[in-house]
Design a protein around this motif. Structure first.
Motif, PDB file in Angstrom:
ATOM      1  N   PHE A  67      59.502   3.965  12.882  1.00  6.12           N
ATOM      2  CA  PHE A  67      58.575   3.132  12.117  1.00  6.12           C
ATOM      3  C   PHE A  67      57.587   4.034  11.380  1.00  6.12           C
ATOM      4  O   PHE A  67      56.994   4.939  11.983  1.00  6.12           O
ATOM      5  CB  PHE A  67      57.832   2.154  13.033  1.00  6.12           C
ATOM      6  CG  PHE A  67      57.059   1.099  12.298  1.00  6.12           C
ATOM      7  CD1 PHE A  67      57.692  -0.022  11.798  1.00  6.12           C
ATOM      8  CD2 PHE A  67      55.692   1.234  12.082  1.00  6.12           C
ATOM      9  CE1 PHE A  67      56.986  -1.007  11.097  1.00  6.12           C
ATOM     10  CE2 PHE A  67      54.970   0.267  11.387  1.00  6.12           C
ATOM     11  CZ  PHE A  67      55.629  -0.859  10.896  1.00  6.12           C
ATOM     12  N   PRO A  68      57.355   3.798  10.074  1.00  6.34           N
ATOM     13  CA  PRO A  68      56.627   4.788   9.261  1.00  6.34           C
ATOM     14  C   PRO A  68      55.117   4.670   9.237  1.00  6.34           C
ATOM     15  O   PRO A  68      54.449   5.518   8.642  1.00  6.34           O
ATOM     16  CB  PRO A  68      57.184   4.544   7.858  1.00  6.34           C
ATOM     17  CG  PRO A  68      57.519   3.083   7.841  1.00  6.34           C
ATOM     18  CD  PRO A  68      57.983   2.753   9.239  1.00  6.34           C
ATOM     19  N   LYS A  69      54.541   3.636   9.836  1.00  2.27           N
ATOM     20  CA  LYS A  69      53.112   3.406   9.709  1.00  2.27           C
ATOM     21  C   LYS A  69      52.464   3.203  11.078  1.00  2.27           C
ATOM     22  O   LYS A  69      53.139   3.117  12.102  1.00  2.27           O
ATOM     23  CB  LYS A  69      52.840   2.197   8.811  1.00  2.27           C
ATOM     24  CG  LYS A  69      53.353   2.351   7.379  1.00  2.27           C
ATOM     25  CD  LYS A  69      52.578   3.414   6.606  1.00  2.27           C
ATOM     26  CE  LYS A  69      53.060   3.511   5.165  1.00  2.27           C
ATOM     27  NZ  LYS A  69      52.271   4.467   4.370  1.00  2.27           N
ATOM     28  N   SER A  70      51.128   3.081  11.090  1.00  6.58           N
ATOM     29  CA  SER A  70      50.370   3.014  12.351  1.00  6.58           C
ATOM     30  C   SER A  70      50.121   1.593  12.835  1.00  6.58           C
ATOM     31  O   SER A  70      49.785   1.387  14.004  1.00  6.58           O
ATOM     32  CB  SER A  70      49.032   3.746  12.193  1.00  6.58           C
ATOM     33  OG  SER A  70      49.263   5.123  11.988  1.00  6.58           O
ATOM     34  N   ILE A  71      50.235   0.594  11.952  1.00  4.74           N
ATOM     35  CA  ILE A  71      50.092  -0.809  12.323  1.00  4.74           C
ATOM     36  C   ILE A  71      51.208  -1.599  11.652  1.00  4.74           C
ATOM     37  O   ILE A  71      51.873  -1.099  10.742  1.00  4.74           O
ATOM     38  CB  ILE A  71      48.721  -1.405  11.920  1.00  4.74           C
ATOM     39  CG1 ILE A  71      48.517  -1.322  10.395  1.00  4.74           C
ATOM     40  CG2 ILE A  71      47.582  -0.722  12.683  1.00  4.74           C
ATOM     41  CD1 ILE A  71      47.237  -1.981   9.885  1.00  4.74           C
ATOM     42  N   CYS A  72      51.405  -2.834  12.101  1.00  2.00           N
ATOM     43  CA  CYS A  72      52.318  -3.762  11.426  1.00  2.00           C
ATOM     44  C   CYS A  72      51.485  -4.796  10.679  1.00  2.00           C
ATOM     45  O   CYS A  72      50.520  -5.337  11.231  1.00  2.00           O
ATOM     46  CB  CYS A  72      53.224  -4.472  12.419  1.00  2.00           C
ATOM     47  SG  CYS A  72      54.310  -3.387  13.360  1.00  2.00           S
ATOM     48  N   THR A  73      51.862  -5.074   9.430  1.00  2.09           N
ATOM     49  CA  THR A  73      51.161  -6.067   8.613  1.00  2.09           C
ATOM     50  C   THR A  73      52.187  -7.076   8.122  1.00  2.09           C
ATOM     51  O   THR A  73      53.021  -6.752   7.272  1.00  2.09           O
ATOM     52  CB  THR A  73      50.445  -5.405   7.427  1.00  2.09           C
ATOM     53  OG1 THR A  73      51.364  -4.564   6.714  1.00  2.09           O
ATOM     54  CG2 THR A  73      49.266  -4.552   7.910  1.00  2.09           C
ATOM     55  N   SER A  74      52.126  -8.288   8.661  1.00  2.00           N
ATOM     56  CA  SER A  74      53.147  -9.298   8.393  1.00  2.00           C
ATOM     57  C   SER A  74      52.513 -10.475   7.654  1.00  2.00           C
ATOM     58  O   SER A  74      51.663 -11.178   8.211  1.00  2.00           O
ATOM     59  CB  SER A  74      53.784  -9.752   9.703  1.00  2.00           C
ATOM     60  OG  SER A  74      54.368  -8.632  10.372  1.00  2.00           O
ATOM     61  N   ILE A  75      52.942 -10.672   6.404  1.00  2.00           N
ATOM     62  CA  ILE A  75      52.292 -11.618   5.497  1.00  2.00           C
ATOM     63  C   ILE A  75      53.188 -12.838   5.249  1.00  2.00           C
ATOM     64  O   ILE A  75      54.387 -12.693   4.985  1.00  2.00           O
ATOM     65  CB  ILE A  75      51.965 -10.938   4.155  1.00  2.00           C
ATOM     66  CG1 ILE A  75      51.027  -9.745   4.374  1.00  2.00           C
ATOM     67  CG2 ILE A  75      51.329 -11.927   3.184  1.00  2.00           C
ATOM     68  CD1 ILE A  75      50.822  -8.889   3.140  1.00  2.00           C
ATOM     69  N   ASN A  76      52.594 -14.019   5.353  1.00  2.00           N
ATOM     70  CA  ASN A  76      53.224 -15.284   4.959  1.00  2.00           C
ATOM     71  C   ASN A  76      54.531 -15.540   5.708  1.00  2.00           C
ATOM     72  O   ASN A  76      54.498 -15.925   6.867  1.00  2.00           O
ATOM     73  CB  ASN A  76      53.407 -15.341   3.446  1.00  2.00           C
ATOM     74  CG  ASN A  76      52.085 -15.329   2.698  1.00  2.00           C
ATOM     75  OD1 ASN A  76      51.056 -15.713   3.245  1.00  2.00           O
ATOM     76  ND2 ASN A  76      52.095 -14.901   1.454  1.00  2.00           N
ATOM     77  N   HIS A  77      55.685 -15.333   5.074  1.00  2.00           N
ATOM     78  CA  HIS A  77      56.969 -15.627   5.720  1.00  2.00           C
ATOM     79  C   HIS A  77      57.500 -14.440   6.513  1.00  2.00           C
ATOM     80  O   HIS A  77      58.613 -14.511   7.043  1.00  2.00           O
ATOM     81  CB  HIS A  77      58.002 -16.060   4.667  1.00  2.00           C
ATOM     82  CG  HIS A  77      58.333 -14.991   3.664  1.00  2.00           C
ATOM     83  ND1 HIS A  77      57.510 -14.693   2.617  1.00  2.00           N
ATOM     84  CD2 HIS A  77      59.394 -14.159   3.562  1.00  2.00           C
ATOM     85  CE1 HIS A  77      58.044 -13.714   1.894  1.00  2.00           C
ATOM     86  NE2 HIS A  77      59.193 -13.370   2.460  1.00  2.00           N
ATOM     87  N   VAL A  78      56.730 -13.356   6.597  1.00  2.00           N
ATOM     88  CA  VAL A  78      57.127 -12.232   7.456  1.00  2.00           C
ATOM     89  C   VAL A  78      56.736 -12.569   8.886  1.00  2.00           C
ATOM     90  O   VAL A  78      55.577 -12.860   9.175  1.00  2.00           O
ATOM     91  CB  VAL A  78      56.479 -10.914   6.999  1.00  2.00           C
ATOM     92  CG1 VAL A  78      56.862  -9.782   7.944  1.00  2.00           C
ATOM     93  CG2 VAL A  78      56.892 -10.581   5.572  1.00  2.00           C
ATOM     94  N   VAL A  79      57.708 -12.541   9.774  1.00  2.00           N
ATOM     95  CA  VAL A  79      57.497 -12.929  11.170  1.00  2.00           C
ATOM     96  C   VAL A  79      56.832 -11.800  11.947  1.00  2.00           C
ATOM     97  O   VAL A  79      55.880 -12.018  12.703  1.00  2.00           O
ATOM     98  CB  VAL A  79      58.846 -13.313  11.817  1.00  2.00           C
ATOM     99  CG1 VAL A  79      58.676 -13.624  13.298  1.00  2.00           C
ATOM    100  CG2 VAL A  79      59.469 -14.500  11.092  1.00  2.00           C
ATOM    101  N   CYS A  80      57.344 -10.598  11.789  1.00  6.08           N
ATOM    102  CA  CYS A  80      56.797  -9.445  12.519  1.00  6.08           C
ATOM    103  C   CYS A  80      57.326  -8.155  11.902  1.00  6.08           C
ATOM    104  O   CYS A  80      58.248  -8.169  11.090  1.00  6.08           O
ATOM    105  CB  CYS A  80      57.159  -9.511  14.006  1.00  6.08           C
ATOM    106  SG  CYS A  80      58.929  -9.531  14.362  1.00  6.08           S
ATOM    107  N   HIS A  81      56.689  -7.048  12.275  1.00  9.48           N
ATOM    108  CA  HIS A  81      57.116  -5.688  11.923  1.00  9.48           C
ATOM    109  C   HIS A  81      57.062  -5.405  10.427  1.00  9.48           C
ATOM    110  O   HIS A  81      57.798  -4.550   9.922  1.00  9.48           O
ATOM    111  CB  HIS A  81      58.532  -5.391  12.461  1.00  9.48           C
ATOM    112  CG  HIS A  81      58.663  -5.610  13.930  1.00  9.48           C
ATOM    113  ND1 HIS A  81      59.860  -5.923  14.538  1.00  9.48           N
ATOM    114  CD2 HIS A  81      57.738  -5.589  14.920  1.00  9.48           C
ATOM    115  CE1 HIS A  81      59.671  -6.075  15.837  1.00  9.48           C
ATOM    116  NE2 HIS A  81      58.379  -5.878  16.089  1.00  9.48           N
ATOM    117  N   GLY A  82      56.164  -6.099   9.723  1.00  4.19           N
ATOM    118  CA  GLY A  82      55.955  -5.790   8.314  1.00  4.19           C
ATOM    119  C   GLY A  82      55.366  -4.396   8.149  1.00  4.19           C
ATOM    120  O   GLY A  82      54.496  -3.973   8.920  1.00  4.19           O
ATOM    121  N   ILE A  83      55.842  -3.663   7.153  1.00  6.87           N
ATOM    122  CA  ILE A  83      55.428  -2.275   6.934  1.00  6.87           C
ATOM    123  C   ILE A  83      54.302  -2.233   5.897  1.00  6.87           C
ATOM    124  O   ILE A  83      54.473  -2.714   4.772  1.00  6.87           O
ATOM    125  CB  ILE A  83      56.611  -1.424   6.447  1.00  6.87           C
ATOM    126  CG1 ILE A  83      57.740  -1.441   7.492  1.00  6.87           C
ATOM    127  CG2 ILE A  83      56.157   0.009   6.170  1.00  6.87           C
ATOM    128  CD1 ILE A  83      59.020  -0.758   7.011  1.00  6.87           C
TER     129      ILE A  83
END
Length: 263
Positions: A67-83
């Motif tokens: 995973f390339p980042k330090s947090i997950c950011t999941s917007i709108n229809h993103v359920v989880c693990h948004g980059i």
């Protein structure tokens, strides 16, 4: 009882409480920055700097299975693990989940929360609120002698009457000196079934609920999970340690009322 589930010592519980508090503090720090016009990449930069340079801790997500980042950011229809991405700018009406996991002295704290950006729709606010109530319902049944199925049943009793669906491909998990370990904590189930909880177990509860169908799909980046019908999704998460009469919420924040929890 599953012998693979760690039972924490008093010293380990203290370390878990420290790690959990740090994870919660990252969300608190980000609170003033989560607004329209800010990129998710900027939020990641802020979180990374705070974890590493202020907390002197380790962002668990960074490099985890690539995973390339330090947090997950999941917007709108993103359920989880948004980059997080510097090109993804938050705008009025968005909803966002930020998921933070911190390692301190070898132990993990894992938590997430939702924000509604600006004037969100009635549906946006409702799905965020129901997801939080579902988390609290699951937390309320945790104690020595309870069953994992009790947690799932409690979550279902909140979500399904509201006509939302519960994601089944992702679940909560054990936590301690590992990011993910036994048991798997499903967000649906039947009372009195599954693994029996014992004092000293640490778990996350993190129900993901969808406006439409529960099915998800993972994007080509190998991480970002979205709702199959591209309708909204919301999630809240806490790390808990089972006690004789209830639980310790290691990731509790001062902006929420957890008076219903018996520790």
């Amino acid at each position: 009882m599953n012998k693979n589930i760690p039972i924490l010592t008093a010293d380990e519980i203290q370390k878990m409480q420290t790690a959990g508090r740090l994870a919660a503090d990252v969300l608190k720090m980000l609170d003033n920055h989560v607004k329209a016009g800010v990129s998710t990449g900027k939020l990641d930069d802020l979180a990374h700097d705070y974890i590493v340079n202020t907390q002197h801790a380790i962002p668990a997500c960074l490099g985890y299975h690539g995973f390339p980042k330090s947090i997950c950011t999941s917007i709108n229809h993103v359920v989880c693990h948004g980059i997080p991405d510097h090109d993804r700018i938050l705008k009025d009406g968005d909803i966002i989940n930020i998921d933070v996991t911190v390692i301190k002295d070898g132990y993990y704290g894992d938590t997430s929360k939702m924000w509604v950006i600006g004037e969100g729709s009635i549906m946006a606010q409702r799905i965020c609120d129901v997801a939080q109530k579902a988390l609290y319902a699951g937390m309320s049944v945790v104690k020595d002698g309870a069953y994992l199925g009790d947690i799932g049943a409690a979550i279902q009793s909140v979500v399904e009457p509201e006509r939302f669906s519960i994601v089944r491909e992702f679940c909560g998990h054990g936590l301690g000196k590992e990011f993910h370990c036994e048991p798997q904590v499903l967000h649906y189930g039947k009372k009195g079934t599954g693994v029996q909880l014992k004092s000293g177990m640490a778990i996350t509860i993190e129900p993901m609920i969808n406006q439409g169908v529960w099915q998800t799909k993972v994007m080509q980046d190998g991480w970002t999970a979205i709702t199959k019908d591209r309708k909204l999704s919301a999630q809240w998460e806490h790390t808990l340690i089972v006690t004789d009469n209830g639980c310790i919420v290691t990731t509790a924040r001062d902006d929420e009322d957890l008076s219903f929890i018996i520790s």
